[in-house]
Structures are given as structure tokens and as C-alpha cells.
Design a protein around this motif. Sequence first.
Motif, PDB file in Angstrom:
ATOM      1  N   TYR A  57       0.810  -1.224   0.000  1.00  0.00           N
ATOM      2  CA  TYR A  57       0.000   0.000   0.000  1.00  0.00           C
ATOM      3  C   TYR A  57       0.842   1.271   0.000  1.00  0.00           C
ATOM      4  CZ  TYR A  57      -3.833  -3.168   0.967  1.00  0.00           C
ATOM      5  OH  TYR A  57      -4.740  -4.184   0.892  1.00  0.00           O
ATOM      6  N   ASN A  58       2.140   1.165   0.192  1.00  0.00           N
ATOM      7  CA  ASN A  58       3.008   2.343   0.225  1.00  0.00           C
ATOM      8  C   ASN A  58       2.903   3.134  -1.077  1.00  0.00           C
ATOM      9  OD1 ASN A  58       3.838   1.509   2.727  1.00  0.00           O
ATOM     10  ND2 ASN A  58       5.791   0.673   2.027  1.00  0.00           N
ATOM     11  N   GLY A  59       2.709   4.423  -0.939  1.00  0.00           N
ATOM     12  CA  GLY A  59       2.604   5.299  -2.101  1.00  0.00           C
ATOM     13  C   GLY A  59       1.221   5.391  -2.699  1.00  0.00           C
ATOM     14  N   ARG A  60       0.307   4.540  -2.285  1.00  0.00           N
ATOM     15  CA  ARG A  60      -1.066   4.600  -2.812  1.00  0.00           C
ATOM     16  C   ARG A  60      -1.836   5.732  -2.126  1.00  0.00           C
ATOM     17  NH1 ARG A  60      -3.410  -1.565  -3.382  1.00  0.00           N
ATOM     18  NH2 ARG A  60      -1.676  -2.407  -4.579  1.00  0.00           N
ATOM     19  N   ALA A  61      -2.838   6.234  -2.822  1.00  0.00           N
ATOM     20  CA  ALA A  61      -3.676   7.291  -2.259  1.00  0.00           C
ATOM     21  C   ALA A  61      -4.548   6.735  -1.135  1.00  0.00           C
ATOM     22  CB  ALA A  61      -4.552   7.899  -3.343  1.00  0.00           C
ATOM     23  N   THR A  62      -4.613   7.473  -0.035  1.00  0.00           N
ATOM     24  CA  THR A  62      -5.512   7.117   1.066  1.00  0.00           C
ATOM     25  C   THR A  62      -6.871   7.756   0.794  1.00  0.00           C
ATOM     26  OG1 THR A  62      -4.891   9.070   2.338  1.00  0.00           O
ATOM     27  CG2 THR A  62      -3.581   7.059   2.695  1.00  0.00           C
ATOM     28  N   ALA A  63      -7.822   7.520   1.644  1.00  0.00           N
ATOM     29  CA  ALA A  63      -9.162   8.085   1.464  1.00  0.00           C
ATOM     30  C   ALA A  63      -9.152   9.613   1.517  1.00  0.00           C
ATOM     31  CB  ALA A  63     -10.112   7.520   2.516  1.00  0.00           C
ATOM     32  N   SER A  64      -8.153  10.193   2.188  1.00  0.00           N
ATOM     33  CA  SER A  64      -8.060  11.655   2.260  1.00  0.00           C
ATOM     34  C   SER A  64      -7.407  12.238   1.010  1.00  0.00           C
ATOM     35  CB  SER A  64      -7.245  12.068   3.489  1.00  0.00           C
ATOM     36  OG  SER A  64      -5.893  11.692   3.332  1.00  0.00           O
ATOM     37  N   GLY A  65      -6.838  11.372   0.159  1.00  0.00           N
ATOM     38  CA  GLY A  65      -6.140  11.830  -1.035  1.00  0.00           C
ATOM     39  C   GLY A  65      -4.635  11.877  -0.843  1.00  0.00           C
ATOM     40  N   GLU A  66      -4.201  11.821   0.398  1.00  0.00           N
ATOM     41  CA  GLU A  66      -2.773  11.831   0.719  1.00  0.00           C
ATOM     42  C   GLU A  66      -2.177  10.469   0.365  1.00  0.00           C
ATOM     43  OE1 GLU A  66      -0.171  12.461   4.825  1.00  0.00           O
ATOM     44  OE2 GLU A  66      -2.333  12.699   4.846  1.00  0.00           O
ATOM     45  N   LYS A  67      -0.936  10.454  -0.081  1.00  0.00           N
ATOM     46  CA  LYS A  67      -0.281   9.174  -0.380  1.00  0.00           C
ATOM     47  C   LYS A  67       0.214   8.538   0.910  1.00  0.00           C
ATOM     48  CE  LYS A  67       0.844  10.261  -5.016  1.00  0.00           C
ATOM     49  NZ  LYS A  67       1.555   9.968  -6.173  1.00  0.00           N
ATOM     50  N   LEU A  68       0.074   7.222   1.006  1.00  0.00           N
ATOM     51  CA  LEU A  68       0.530   6.507   2.196  1.00  0.00           C
ATOM     52  C   LEU A  68       2.052   6.516   2.256  1.00  0.00           C
ATOM     53  CD1 LEU A  68      -0.083   4.806   4.693  1.00  0.00           C
ATOM     54  CD2 LEU A  68       0.039   2.798   3.244  1.00  0.00           C
ATOM     55  N   ASP A  69       2.579   7.061   3.324  1.00  0.00           N
ATOM     56  CA  ASP A  69       4.019   7.127   3.541  1.00  0.00           C
ATOM     57  C   ASP A  69       4.324   6.322   4.797  1.00  0.00           C
ATOM     58  OD1 ASP A  69       6.668   7.724   4.150  1.00  0.00           O
ATOM     59  OD2 ASP A  69       6.463   9.851   3.683  1.00  0.00           O
ATOM     60  N   PRO A  70       5.059   5.210   4.679  1.00  0.00           N
ATOM     61  CA  PRO A  70       5.330   4.360   5.831  1.00  0.00           C
ATOM     62  C   PRO A  70       6.181   5.044   6.906  1.00  0.00           C
ATOM     63  CG  PRO A  70       6.639   3.646   3.967  1.00  0.00           C
ATOM     64  CD  PRO A  70       5.701   4.705   3.469  1.00  0.00           C
ATOM     65  N   LYS A  71       6.794   6.194   6.557  1.00  0.00           N
ATOM     66  CA  LYS A  71       7.654   6.910   7.503  1.00  0.00           C
ATOM     67  C   LYS A  71       6.916   8.003   8.267  1.00  0.00           C
ATOM     68  CE  LYS A  71      11.578   6.038   4.551  1.00  0.00           C
ATOM     69  NZ  LYS A  71      12.415   6.604   3.498  1.00  0.00           N
ATOM     70  N   LYS A  72       5.629   8.186   7.988  1.00  0.00           N
ATOM     71  CA  LYS A  72       4.823   9.188   8.694  1.00  0.00           C
ATOM     72  C   LYS A  72       3.923   8.490   9.701  1.00  0.00           C
ATOM     73  CE  LYS A  72       4.698  12.831   5.242  1.00  0.00           C
ATOM     74  NZ  LYS A  72       3.837  13.681   4.418  1.00  0.00           N
ATOM     75  N   TYR A  73       3.641   9.175  10.784  1.00  0.00           N
ATOM     76  CA  TYR A  73       2.781   8.634  11.844  1.00  0.00           C
ATOM     77  C   TYR A  73       1.322   8.884  11.478  1.00  0.00           C
ATOM     78  CZ  TYR A  73       6.953   7.945  14.611  1.00  0.00           C
ATOM     79  OH  TYR A  73       8.174   7.513  15.064  1.00  0.00           O
ATOM     80  N   THR A  74       0.778   7.982  10.650  1.00  0.00           N
ATOM     81  CA  THR A  74      -0.603   8.120  10.187  1.00  0.00           C
ATOM     82  C   THR A  74      -1.375   6.837  10.470  1.00  0.00           C
ATOM     83  OG1 THR A  74       0.026   7.385   7.972  1.00  0.00           O
ATOM     84  CG2 THR A  74      -0.016   9.772   8.374  1.00  0.00           C
ATOM     85  N   ALA A  75      -2.708   6.929  10.297  1.00  0.00           N
ATOM     86  CA  ALA A  75      -3.563   5.781  10.604  1.00  0.00           C
ATOM     87  C   ALA A  75      -4.862   5.848   9.829  1.00  0.00           C
ATOM     88  CB  ALA A  75      -3.861   5.745  12.104  1.00  0.00           C
ATOM     89  N   ALA A  76      -5.512   4.690   9.785  1.00  0.00           N
ATOM     90  CA  ALA A  76      -6.854   4.586   9.209  1.00  0.00           C
ATOM     91  C   ALA A  76      -7.820   4.310  10.344  1.00  0.00           C
ATOM     92  CB  ALA A  76      -6.915   3.453   8.197  1.00  0.00           C
TER      93      ALA A  76
END
Length: 158
Positions: A57-76
Motif C-alpha cells: 500500500y506504500n505510495g497509494r492514495a488514502t481516502a483523504s487523497g494523501e499518499k501513504l508514507d510508511p515513515k509518517k505517523y498516520t492511521a486509518a
Amino acid sequence: MQQVGIRRLLVGVSVGLGLLSGCAARATRGDEDTAERASATRGYLEEGLASYYADRYNGRATASGEKLDPKKYTAAHPKLPFGTCLKVVNMENNRSVEVRVNDRGPYVKGRVVDVSFVAAKKLDLLDKGLARVRLYRCATRTSQLDVQLDVPNESRAG
């Protein structure tokens, strides 16, 4: 004269009982709702399983439109608004991390959050893949974590 005294007593008792019954109904109504609101004010949201995003999933667009970056502290999260800051606590080892909601999911029963690779590493989630967690709101409702949305002004649909 005695009838006037009895009437006043009956009116007073009736009014008193009416007030008490109204207060009692308020106090007993929705005890679960009251407990839920009290928990929310302390920041607790829910408990369940956490997982983390697979490499594919790395680099794919998330539901917010942001690209998934494994180095950022993000979540679904299935319902919380994008940008919400969550404190995720691993109940097995008490490790915690703050993440920013930028995607929807997880879509597996019992799971409450999917976290990025770096967040999973901090939670010590990589070996097992799943962990029992508690979710809390951060001190601020919106994350102060690095936010860079690549969402154009017009709709992405079309």
C-alpha cells in the motif's frame, strides 16, 4: 379551616413529588450515555485490535487523497475525521504513539485502527502483526504531526 390546611398539604406534596419524579427520570435516563460522555471527556475512545499497512500500500492514495508514507505517523479509522490525532496504546507492552487519521478502515471485524509502518514499529507491532490497543484523543483534537495533503481544490471524482 382544617380543609384549607389539608389542601395546601396535598398541593405541596403533589408539587414535591412531581419535581422529584422529574429529577429521578433525568438521573436514571441514559446511564450508559453518561458514562460514554464522561469517558470521551477524558480522551478514551475505544478498544480493539490494531494492525499495520502492508508494504504493497506504500505510495497509494488514502481516502483523504494523501499518499501513504510508511515513515509518517498516520492511521486509518472508520469514522473519525481526517486530521484527528489519536494516541494508540499497545495494551500488551504499554507502548504508545500519536498518529494522524488520514484514511478509512480497517474493514476487518474487531479491528479499530490500521497504523503506518513507523507507528507499528514504535508500538512493537511488527512481529505479531496485531495487538490489542486502546485509542485516546490527543490533547489537541487535530494532530500537530506533519500534514502535507496533495488534494486539489476541485473534486477528485470524475
